[in-house]
Design a protein around this motif. Structure first.
Motif, short mmCIF file in Angstrom:
data_model
loop_
_atom_site.label_atom_id
_atom_site.label_comp_id
_atom_site.label_asym_id
_atom_site.label_seq_id
_atom_site.Cartn_x
_atom_site.Cartn_y
_atom_site.Cartn_z
N LEU A 31 -25.57 0.80 -4.83
CA LEU A 31 -26.17 2.04 -5.32
C LEU A 31 -25.61 2.32 -6.71
O LEU A 31 -24.95 3.33 -6.96
N ILE A 252 -21.27 1.35 -2.50
CA ILE A 252 -21.35 2.53 -3.36
C ILE A 252 -20.24 2.52 -4.40
O ILE A 252 -19.06 2.70 -4.07
N ALA A 279 -23.68 10.55 1.58
CA ALA A 279 -24.04 9.14 1.76
C ALA A 279 -23.53 8.62 3.10
O ALA A 279 -24.24 7.87 3.80
#
Length: 511
Positions: A31, A252, A279
């Motif tokens: 991400l 992430i 998240a």
């Protein structure tokens, strides 16, 4: 869903089934560009910055029009600033042929028009404190008023500038050997080539990372822009999309300042930690694993914008404090999310500049980072990043091999220009080289292997859809050999083929 006392999401203790679900391999997507800014991923983020040509870390050259030479920090710093560099190799360049050129200056942005100039040896340009105080030198390690300058641009030709010093006068080139801040002009003066205060700027490099955007916008505007970006760039529907398209994990990228949320040190903006919490909640809801990836360490571990470097210098590891601060970040992240069944792995440090950092610094940090994770989690995998084109992998393996649930991350990018004529020429090379990298560290008792970043982009602009599909197929087959799995870079990006979302929707990749 339970919530821990520190605000992190939690489902409670791990069940046997959850432990079983922790086994590799994974197929993941990064991400990128969400909680750590990378300007090329979403260029529009920088639109609101005034005078955005001059962000922190912008590397400039200043050419005097009277002597036709570049300003230059003599010996790279520690002495006077002169105007005798030709700008060609050997003129104003580090004598060994490596390192920053002596006629380049890195900006530290103080305001829209005020800056410090940092030189090759990391000193700052300022006014000499001796004599009449007008000579230009590069001798200061920590900038103050005497090291602050205003850049005044010509409205008709923005590359022509004058530089006002803290004494109110402008720099002028008296001779190639002497530059002083004692020139006065009025608005009626021309910007011609005979004016000793006129310089032509050349932009050598720009950085567009988290430091650049937050410092460039200023505290109030940065808070507004960044929080809107975090709220809209990645949303729960993206996690649903990931889960529905053959992926089982997200990686992430996070920054070191997140551990100080909601009040991180300036210029960083608080609030990103709440979105990392979201998240984890979304991952739990949609059955996805999470890898936290420390992409930006204090001082920057590689000098790149994606590590939130202020000016392109790698200064992580220069002091023990930056390492200890980084370990505190790793421990913070692990302790916060250890009760979430989605916490699958902790990446200790993304892309350390192993060619510059001493091996023992990186190795020692990895051992300490592993222990920091294990203080709070016996189940999370610990990822140690290295650059496969260097010897760092071999240097790293002896340390990783004796540790439980460890992973070596090797990133695989294949970006070509005209070296290969057709996709048929490229594919065998990609497959052979990828398999060599993935298999190289494999051993029965060694760490698992992970291709933490890769992309279906191989260079030629005239490639067909079918060629990209074949390239994706070949890379998927090769990276499928990695014993821990792989993670595509990235989910969303302004560059189409760097965006897995676009690739899936366009039919260029089939998972």
């Amino acid at each position: 869903m339970e919530v821990m006392s520190n605000g992190a999401p939690s489902i409670g203790n791990h069940s046997d089934q959850e432990m079983e679900n922790r086994k590799p391999k994974i197929r993941a997507v990064n991400l990128g560009g969400w909680l750590v800014t990378e300007g090329w991923i979403k260029p529009s983020l920088f639109d609101a910055i005034p005078n955005k040509d001059f962000l922190d870390g912008t590397i400039l050259q200043f050419k005097s029009m009277t002597v036709r030479k570049f300003l230059c920090a003599e010996s790279g710093g520690g002495s006077r600033v002169v105007a005798n560099s030709s700008g060609t190799p050997g003129g104003g360049k580090h004598p060994a042929g490596s390192g920053p050129r002596w006629e380049t200056f890195r900006l530290w942005r103080i305001s829209e028009v005020l800056f410090n100039f940092r030189v090759a040896n990391k000193q700052f340009v300022g006014l000499d404190s001796s004599g009449d105080g007008v000579d230009l030198v590069a001798t200061c390690d920590s900038p103050g008023t005497r090291e602050t300058f205003e850049i005044v641009r010509n409205l008709n030709d923005p590359n022509r500038v004058r530089i006002r010093a803290s004494n109110g006068f402008f720099l002028q080139v008296r001779t190639e050997k002497r530059v002083t801040a004692d020139y006065q002009y009025d608005e009626s003066d021309a910007w011609g080539d005979i004016d000793p205060s006129v310089f032509v700027t050349s932009f050598i490099k720009r950085l567009e990372g988290e430091f650049q955007i937050t410092n460039g916008l200023g505290p109030r505007k940065a808070a507004e822009v960044m929080r809107e970006h975090w709220r809209t760039f990645i949303v729960e529907e993206d996690f649903e999309f990931v889960a529905e398209n053959g992926l089982d994990a997200v990686k992430i990228p996070v920054g070191w300042w997140m551990a100080s949320d909601p009040n991180p040190p300036p210029p960083y903006v608080g609030g990103s930690l709440a979105f990392l919490d979201k998240a984890f909640c979304w991952a739990e809801k949609h059955g996805l694993k999470v890898i936290t990836d420390l992409r930006a360490a204090p001082g920057s571990q590689n000098g790149w914008e994606r590590s939130s470097s202020r000016d392109g210098f790698q200064e992580w590891g220069d002091t023990n404090e930056t390492i200890q601060q980084t370990l505190r970040v790793i421990e913070f992240l692990t302790s916060r999310y250890t009760k979430s069944p989605s916490l699958y792995a902790v990446d200790l440090l993304n892309e350390p500049l192993t060619g510059t950092l001493p091996r023992e610094t990186v190795s020692g940090y990895y051992i300490a980072g592993y222990k920091a994770v294990r203080k709070h989690s016996s189940a999370a995998y610990v990822i140690m990043s290295c650059m496969p084109e260097t010897s760092s992998m071999e240097l790293l393996l002896p340390d990783a091999s004796g540790l439980d649930r460890t992973v070596v991350d090797m990133q695989c990018y294949f970006l070509f220009d005209t070296e290969f004529d057709t996709i048929q020429d490229i594919l065998p090379f990609i497959y052979k080289d990828s398999v060599t990298q993935v298999d190289r560290p494999a051993s029965s008792n060694g760490p698992l292997t992970f291709v933490g970043e890769w992309v279906v982009e191989w260079g030629p602009n005239d490639a067909t859809k079918e060629q990209y599909q074949k390239s994706a197929e070949v890379q998927l087959e090769a990276y499928g050999r990695a014993t821990f799995g792989w993670a595509y870079w990235t989910l969303k990006c302004a560059e189409d083929r760097w965006s897995l979302e676009w690739m899936i929707k366009n039919g260029d990749i089939k998972l």
